[in-house]
Design a protein around this motif. Structure first.
Motif, short mmCIF file in Angstrom:
data_model
loop_
_atom_site.label_atom_id
_atom_site.label_comp_id
_atom_site.label_asym_id
_atom_site.label_seq_id
_atom_site.Cartn_x
_atom_site.Cartn_y
_atom_site.Cartn_z
N THR A 86 0.83 -1.20 0.00
CA THR A 86 0.00 0.00 0.00
C THR A 86 0.87 1.25 0.00
OG1 THR A 86 -0.15 -0.18 2.40
CG2 THR A 86 -1.99 -1.06 1.12
N THR A 106 -4.09 -3.97 -6.69
CA THR A 106 -5.04 -4.26 -7.76
C THR A 106 -4.68 -3.47 -9.02
OG1 THR A 106 -6.52 -2.56 -6.86
CG2 THR A 106 -6.98 -4.84 -6.23
N THR A 156 -10.35 -4.72 -12.60
CA THR A 156 -10.79 -4.98 -11.23
C THR A 156 -11.92 -4.02 -10.88
OG1 THR A 156 -8.54 -5.61 -10.65
CG2 THR A 156 -10.03 -5.15 -8.84
N TYR A 172 -14.76 -2.00 -8.48
CA TYR A 172 -14.71 -1.27 -7.22
C TYR A 172 -14.91 -2.23 -6.05
CZ TYR A 172 -16.09 1.53 -3.25
OH TYR A 172 -16.19 2.04 -1.99
N GLU A 199 -14.33 -5.45 -5.88
CA GLU A 199 -13.14 -6.29 -5.71
C GLU A 199 -12.01 -5.51 -5.04
OE1 GLU A 199 -13.69 -9.28 -9.55
OE2 GLU A 199 -12.83 -7.28 -9.86
N ARG A 200 -11.82 -4.26 -5.43
CA ARG A 200 -10.78 -3.43 -4.80
C ARG A 200 -11.08 -3.24 -3.32
NH1 ARG A 200 -7.62 -0.45 -8.79
NH2 ARG A 200 -8.50 -0.87 -10.82
N ARG A 201 -12.33 -3.00 -3.00
CA ARG A 201 -12.74 -2.81 -1.60
C ARG A 201 -12.49 -4.08 -0.80
NH1 ARG A 201 -16.75 -3.76 1.56
NH2 ARG A 201 -18.15 -4.57 -0.01
N ALA A 244 -8.75 -4.47 -0.20
CA ALA A 244 -8.30 -3.52 0.82
C ALA A 244 -8.71 -3.96 2.22
CB ALA A 244 -8.87 -2.12 0.51
#
Length: 136
Positions: A13, A60, A65, A67, A69-71, A74
């Motif tokens: 990150t 990602t 990808t 939203y 999937e990104r959430r 995370a």
């Protein structure tokens, strides 16, 4: 067959914080550092083991990808359940002391496991679980 592990991928990150952990805390050498737009991939690995590397990657990078999937990624990274790696050492207690002295987040102090290793665990700056073990 002659198969070996060449690369494994761990998300980051914050590229600089992850680099500090793997290079400065664990003593890995930097083998490649590639940026593209706002993303950065850093390849590191243990000195003297050029055939095995870890690529620290954006979590990602695939534009496909979603939203959601990104959430999810995370959230899992924040809990330390998205990615992990197991490393080996000849002296887990000494290694634990050195890594802990760096300020790394301790997830487990060294203990003997019933499956034949003594191990400890840390979380890297992105939340990835980094287990370090020694056969007993």
């Amino acid at each position: 067959m002659d198969i070996t592990i060449q690369y494994t991928f761990l998300p980051h990150t914050d590229a600089e914080e992850s680099l500090k952990f793997y290079r400065d805390t664990l003593g890995f050498e930097v083998r490649n550092d590639v940026g593209y737009e706002q993303m950065r991939w850093i390849t590191v690995g243990p000195a003297g083991q050029a055939e095995t590397s870890i690529v620290l990657t954006p979590p990602t990078p695939d534009p496909g990808t979603t939203y959601e999937e990104r959430r999810t990624v995370a959230e899992m990274m924040a809990k330390g359940t998205y990615a992990s790696i197991v490393l080996s050492t000849s002296d887990v207690d000494s290694t634990f002391d050195q890594v802990a002295a760096s300020g790394a987040e301790v997830a487990q102090e060294p203990i003997d496991q019933p499956y034949g290793v003594r191990d400890c665990a840390f979380r890297d700056p992105a939340g990835n679980m980094v287990r370090i073990q020694q056969p007993i």
